[in-house]
Design a protein around this motif. Structure first.
Motif, mmCIF file in Angstrom:
data_model
loop_
_atom_site.group_PDB
_atom_site.id
_atom_site.type_symbol
_atom_site.label_atom_id
_atom_site.label_comp_id
_atom_site.label_asym_id
_atom_site.label_seq_id
_atom_site.Cartn_x
_atom_site.Cartn_y
_atom_site.Cartn_z
ATOM 1 N N SER A 74 7.616 -11.427 -5.366
ATOM 2 C CA SER A 74 6.771 -11.665 -4.026
ATOM 3 C C SER A 74 5.163 -12.858 -4.987
ATOM 4 C CB SER A 74 6.238 -10.274 -4.056
ATOM 5 O OG SER A 74 5.284 -10.078 -3.881
ATOM 6 N N ARG A 111 0.569 -1.404 0.077
ATOM 7 C CA ARG A 111 -0.245 0.379 0.009
ATOM 8 C C ARG A 111 1.203 1.308 0.109
ATOM 9 N NH1 ARG A 111 -2.445 -4.170 1.944
ATOM 10 N NH2 ARG A 111 -0.596 -4.309 3.716
ATOM 11 N N TYR A 135 3.387 -1.673 -6.585
ATOM 12 C CA TYR A 135 4.972 -2.844 -5.768
ATOM 13 C C TYR A 135 4.732 -3.783 -6.584
ATOM 14 C CZ TYR A 135 6.472 -6.582 -2.614
ATOM 15 O OH TYR A 135 7.194 -8.024 -2.140
HETATM 16 O O1 LIG Z 1 3.367 -12.172 -0.244
HETATM 17 C C1 LIG Z 1 3.477 -10.924 -0.137
HETATM 18 O O2 LIG Z 1 3.931 -10.890 -1.402
HETATM 19 C C2 LIG Z 1 3.538 -9.729 0.264
HETATM 20 O O3 LIG Z 1 3.117 -9.512 1.393
HETATM 21 C C3 LIG Z 1 3.103 -8.713 2.466
HETATM 22 O O4 LIG Z 1 1.970 -8.019 1.730
HETATM 23 P P1 LIG Z 1 0.729 -7.686 1.978
HETATM 24 O O5 LIG Z 1 -0.003 -9.383 2.168
HETATM 25 O O6 LIG Z 1 -0.217 -7.355 2.192
HETATM 26 O O7 LIG Z 1 0.303 -8.186 3.866
HETATM 27 P P2 LIG Z 1 0.221 -7.420 5.040
HETATM 28 O O8 LIG Z 1 0.620 -6.118 4.721
HETATM 29 O O9 LIG Z 1 0.997 -7.925 6.562
HETATM 30 O O10 LIG Z 1 -1.393 -7.720 5.101
HETATM 31 C C4 LIG Z 1 -1.536 -8.923 5.151
HETATM 32 C C5 LIG Z 1 -2.837 -8.359 4.821
HETATM 33 O O11 LIG Z 1 -3.916 -7.603 6.553
HETATM 34 C C6 LIG Z 1 -4.845 -6.541 5.638
HETATM 35 N N1 LIG Z 1 -4.882 -5.469 6.948
HETATM 36 C C7 LIG Z 1 -3.516 -4.753 6.517
HETATM 37 C C8 LIG Z 1 -3.042 -3.998 6.829
HETATM 38 C C9 LIG Z 1 -4.548 -3.338 8.055
HETATM 39 O O12 LIG Z 1 -3.971 -1.971 8.737
HETATM 40 N N2 LIG Z 1 -5.637 -3.911 7.713
HETATM 41 C C10 LIG Z 1 -5.727 -5.063 7.453
HETATM 42 O O13 LIG Z 1 -6.876 -5.391 7.447
HETATM 43 C C11 LIG Z 1 -4.529 -6.521 4.494
HETATM 44 O O14 LIG Z 1 -5.341 -6.272 3.250
HETATM 45 C C12 LIG Z 1 -3.879 -8.049 3.845
HETATM 46 O O15 LIG Z 1 -5.083 -8.976 3.514
HETATM 47 C C13 LIG Z 1 4.139 -7.227 2.567
HETATM 48 O O16 LIG Z 1 3.558 -6.659 2.967
HETATM 49 C C14 LIG Z 1 5.068 -7.394 1.031
HETATM 50 O O17 LIG Z 1 6.098 -7.042 1.073
HETATM 51 C C15 LIG Z 1 4.511 -9.167 0.683
HETATM 52 O O18 LIG Z 1 5.259 -8.701 -0.771
#
Ligand SMILES: O=C(O)[C@H]1O[C@H](OP(=O)(O)OP(=O)(O)OC[C@H]2O[C@@H](n3ccc(=O)[nH]c3=O)[C@H](O)[C@@H]2O)[C@H](O)[C@@H](O)[C@@H]1O
Length: 431
Positions: free
Chosen positions: A217, A179, A242
């Motif tokens: 990723s 994000r 990203y």
């Molecule tokens: O697997 C990947 O490719 C990616 O995984 C993560 O990205 P993400 O899965 O978005 O991880 P988080 O930012 O920890 O989010 C995990 C989940 O929690 C959710 N989330 C995140 C933040 C928040 O405040 N609330 C919330 O519900 C997101 O929508 C997502 O579904 C990493 O941050 C990336 O650098 C990586 O490349």
């Protein structure tokens, strides 16, 4: 009435009219004279600009040399000693992003089994640099030297290859976070594209060429709807900048494999978590907020469907990274020229069992013995995808990759580390 010629090249005012052909001649001479004067002036200005620029770059490189945190005999000694191999058949690995989450774990695992490791990290402030410094100390206590610098610094990367004939490069330095790309798009271009090219340029000319393993990723699957995600699925519909830069990395590395014979392995990590993790990730920031009694925001997809991730524990990812290095196969080029085909591989490294975000929160609540203040909101259009799920059969077959830690167990280990590192209330009163 003056002719057009005369208007364009007017004679000195007040001078009498002369014969047309003579006038033309004189005008031609004057014109030529003024053109050559202009030409001389232009030459003079170009010379002036060139000398100014070379003086500037002399001053720049001089001050860089004086203020550089790298270089010198002592520095080279540290690099060499850190790269020393302590097992037969071992490797010497340049780990970029070594003070990062995955980088620090991989560096330690390599060092523990007797491989040589030199780290490179920029220590930027995308998240708390003190956590990166703490990881650096941990590495340093284990005999790993981490150079502070930018992978985009071609002189530094070239110097590292001059000092050590690295057999492998583990390229983990990147601008992470899905994000944040909306806030700072340029940092993704700088770290995930430009730096990758700088590194590949150094690798292609190094003699011997190293084999390269690097972090792509799971986000490259973007809007792909085939589940679980297989390496054969479409990756041409990224949902975030990203993801687009990671996908670009896959294409760029393919080019270097094709032209220069570099051995390349790209690893598609699926939401890696664990001790010494990244504070910008949901499991980490949720833990901090729950302990501080602050609300957490949980995104929900279309029709209030829970989002889900194939959360993968760091130890499993480390095994996948080491397996990739061990099976990488050699680069074939030398002196910047390809001598034969080299391996080009891409693997999913996931856990194969997606868990919803609300379930992740419930597991954290259990381990922290504290209820979260949940605030559900619709997923904003900021690059998120609704779910991820890895098909790992290829990695299982080729790397012997077999994840063994489920989210319950992995988060327990994370919480234990978090509490020992930050204390029970993260420096703030717990309500
Ligand atoms: O697997 C990947 O490719 C990616 O995984 C993560 O990205 P993400 O899965 O978005 O991880 P988080 O930012 O920890 O989010 C995990 C989940 O929690 C959710 N989330 C995140 C933040 C928040 O405040 N609330 C919330 O519900 C997101 O929508 C997502 O579904 C990493 O941050 C990336 O650098 C990586 O490349």
């Amino acid at each position: 009435m003056p002719s057009l010629q005369e208007e364009l090249f007017p004679s000195t005012p007040g001078k009498f009219k002369i014969e047309r052909s003579n006038a033309m001649n004189r005008q031609f001479h004057r014109c030529f004279a003024s053109t050559s004067t202009m030409f001389l002036w232009a030459l003079f200005l170009i010379a002036l600009t060139a000398s100014y620029l070379s003086f500037q770059s002399f001053v720049d490189s001089g001050s860089r040399y004086l203020s550089a945190s790298w270089g010198g005999i002592q520095w080279e000694k540290q690099v060499r000693s850190s790269a020393q191999i302590h097992r037969s058949g071992g490797m010497s690995v340049l780990v970029t992003g070594a003070a990062g989450f995955v980088g620090s774990h991989v560096s330690l695992a390599l060092k523990k089994r007797g491989d040589g490791v030199v780290g490179l990290d920029i220590f930027n402030n995308y998240y708390d640099p003190s956590l990166k410094k703490a990881r650096k100390s941990l590495l340093s206590n284990n005999g790993i030297f981490v150079v502070e610098g930018d992978v985009n610094d071609a002189r530094l990367v070239g110097k590292l290859f001059d000092v050590v004939a690295f057999t492998h490069v583990m390229h983990l330095a990147a601008q992470a976070g899905v994000r944040y790309a909306m806030e700072n798009p340029q940092s993704y271009v700088h770290s995930n594209i430009a730096a990758l090219v700088t590194l590949l340029e150094a690798c292609k000319t190094a003699n011997p060429q190293p084999a390269i393993v690097w972090a792509s990723s799971s986000s490259v699957y973007g809007l792909n709807e085939n589940v679980p995600f297989s390496e054969l699925d479409r990756t041409d519909q990224p949902a975030s900048l990203y993801a687009a830069t990671k996908k670009a990395g896959e294409e760029i590395t393919h080019t270097y494999n094709h032209i220069y014979g570099l051995s390349i392995t790209g690893l598609r990590f699926f939401t890696v978590y664990g001790p010494w993790g990244r504070p910008d990730m949901a499991y980490f920031s949720f833990t901090r907020n729950i302990l501080q009694g602050k609300p957490i925001t949980i995104y929900r997809g279309k029709n209030r469907v829970d989002l889900a991730r194939d959360f993968t524990f760091i130890d499993d990812i480390v095994k996948g990274c080491l397996g990739s290095l061990d099976t990488a196969g050699k680069s074939t080029g030398s002196g910047g020229r390809k001598r034969g085909p080299a391996p080009y591989r891409i693997f999913n490294l996931g856990n194969t069992s997606p868990v919803t975000v609300p379930t992740l929160v419930s597991i954290l609540e259990k381990h922290l013995k504290k209820k979260a203040k949940r605030n559900y909101v619709d997923m904003p259009g900021n690059g998120d995808v609704p779910y991820t799920h890895a098909n790992i059969s290829l990695a299982r077959r080729e790397l012997g990759y077999k994840p063994t830690t489920d989210l319950q167990t992995g988060l327990k280990k994370f919480v234990r580390w978090y509490l020992s590192y930050y204390g029970y209330n993260n420096g703030k009163p717990v309500n």
